[in-house]
Design a protein around this motif. Sequence first.
Motif, short mmCIF file in Angstrom:
data_model
loop_
_atom_site.label_atom_id
_atom_site.label_comp_id
_atom_site.label_asym_id
_atom_site.label_seq_id
_atom_site.Cartn_x
_atom_site.Cartn_y
_atom_site.Cartn_z
N GLY A 194 0.82 -1.21 0.00
CA GLY A 194 0.00 0.00 0.00
C GLY A 194 0.84 1.24 0.00
N LEU A 195 0.31 2.27 0.65
CA LEU A 195 1.00 3.56 0.73
C LEU A 195 1.16 3.98 2.19
CD1 LEU A 195 -0.86 5.69 -1.98
CD2 LEU A 195 1.37 4.56 -2.18
N LEU A 196 2.35 4.47 2.50
CA LEU A 196 2.61 5.09 3.79
C LEU A 196 2.46 6.60 3.60
CD1 LEU A 196 3.79 4.84 6.74
CD2 LEU A 196 5.97 5.47 5.69
N HIS A 197 1.66 7.21 4.46
CA HIS A 197 1.44 8.65 4.40
C HIS A 197 1.97 9.27 5.68
CE1 HIS A 197 -1.19 12.34 4.62
NE2 HIS A 197 -0.90 12.38 3.33
N VAL A 198 2.81 10.28 5.53
CA VAL A 198 3.43 10.96 6.67
C VAL A 198 3.07 12.43 6.56
CG1 VAL A 198 5.58 11.43 7.89
CG2 VAL A 198 5.33 9.30 6.59
N SER A 199 2.37 12.97 7.57
CA SER A 199 1.90 14.35 7.47
C SER A 199 2.06 15.07 8.79
CB SER A 199 0.42 14.36 7.05
OG SER A 199 -0.39 13.78 8.05
N VAL A 200 1.94 16.39 8.73
CA VAL A 200 1.96 17.20 9.95
C VAL A 200 0.69 18.06 9.98
CG1 VAL A 200 4.46 17.29 10.31
CG2 VAL A 200 3.38 18.93 8.76
N PRO A 201 0.12 18.27 11.17
CA PRO A 201 -1.08 19.11 11.29
C PRO A 201 -0.73 20.58 11.52
CG PRO A 201 -0.67 18.02 13.37
CD PRO A 201 0.44 17.59 12.43
N HIS A 202 0.42 21.01 10.99
CA HIS A 202 0.94 22.35 11.24
C HIS A 202 0.95 23.16 9.94
CE1 HIS A 202 2.07 20.60 15.01
NE2 HIS A 202 2.86 19.73 14.42
N THR A 203 1.16 24.48 10.09
CA THR A 203 1.19 25.35 8.91
C THR A 203 2.55 26.04 8.73
OG1 THR A 203 0.25 27.16 10.20
CG2 THR A 203 -1.29 25.77 8.99
#
Lengths: 135, 135, 135
Positions: C36-45
């Motif tokens: 599948g896909l690994l998604h790496v994110s931040v909840p910041h701006t």
Amino acid sequence: MAASRRLRVETQSRTQFVPLAARIRAEAGALLSGDGLLHVSVPHTTAGVCVNEGYDPDVMADVGRVLERLVPWKADYRHAEGNSAAHVKTILVGSSVSLPVRGGAIELGQWQEIFLCEFDGPRSRTVIVTMAASP
Amino acid sequence: MAASRRLRVETQSRTQFVPLAARIRAEAGALLSGDGLLHVSVPHTTAGVCVNEGYDPDVMADVGRVLERLVPWKADYRHAEGNSAAHVKTILVGSSVSLPVRGGAIELGQWQEIFLCEFDGPRSRTVIVTMAASP
Amino acid sequence: MAASRRLRVETQSRTQFVPLAARIRAEAGALLSGDGLLHVSVPHTTAGVCVNEGYDPDVMADVGRVLERLVPWKADYRHAEGNSAAHVKTILVGSSVSLPVRGGAIELGQWQEIFLCEFDGPRSRTVIVTMAASP
């Protein structure tokens, strides 16, 4: 069925934008079933992937020139290998794109093409095509 | 249940950042169930999608001005249509974003908003919202 | 099994690139099963995520300097908080990356590393790791 396919791309110049959509359909078409997301990525750090106009080649030529103006090949870089500009351009463009898939078809807009973005060629590059499924 | 929804956005000026999160929840909320990834994309080559601050509109106004300084509308472009700057800005910003979904809710940070990024308006734009499921 | 994990990263300087791959494998390894896909994110701006070279730290140091030249900290910004440059850099780099997962392993290239990109540190940051499954 494997969930991903690898394509091989041989680039010819330092900066080059290689269209991928037709090759993805031909060589990774077995992945494109049902609904979900198509993910196209490269395992490299001096080449990226983007989506933009595939109709008039002047568009991507302009893109290449603007990127070269913003991030010149020669500048005050510390990285000894001398290709820091290619790393920066790769980060600006990104190492992957995702596109919707609906009924097995990639939802590319009328003018959209998927490009491998070579910034430190000529080289032999790998493109990884992966599918993720909708619920 | 369809795995994607399309929203229509009418933009009013050449450069404009249109908030999408509330419309996605209202018009594509049926997609947001369980855990996975929300994918928001445009089938265009002179408009993109980004995530950034939705609270103070001065932030995105500053973003628009910096992009205009880096990629001026008028310069030595070859593309005959005259909108090469919009293509370059779209590539810098990207044509899609992905966000985590948990228990049917988009995991947006406190200050985050999803923006359609118009760089060659005014135009009628399409936003495609797709969901991919966690295992 | 939860479909996502959160990591905490404490940054030490205004601009900093923090390697994440080892921590993702250690703290979110339970997500990495199958394809599948690994998604790496931040909840910041004012912080983003990118993939680039993790071997020679001079590469990311050059990236930080080029971004600072393109988007200087002090300029004619309107956003009263004074950190508009960090918002612009975050949009250029992106708020998330996706990588292929095959047989439970992240398909990172030989020189690739996943970086949290801090542009307004020092701060306490959250990284969200999500998995999406192949069909």
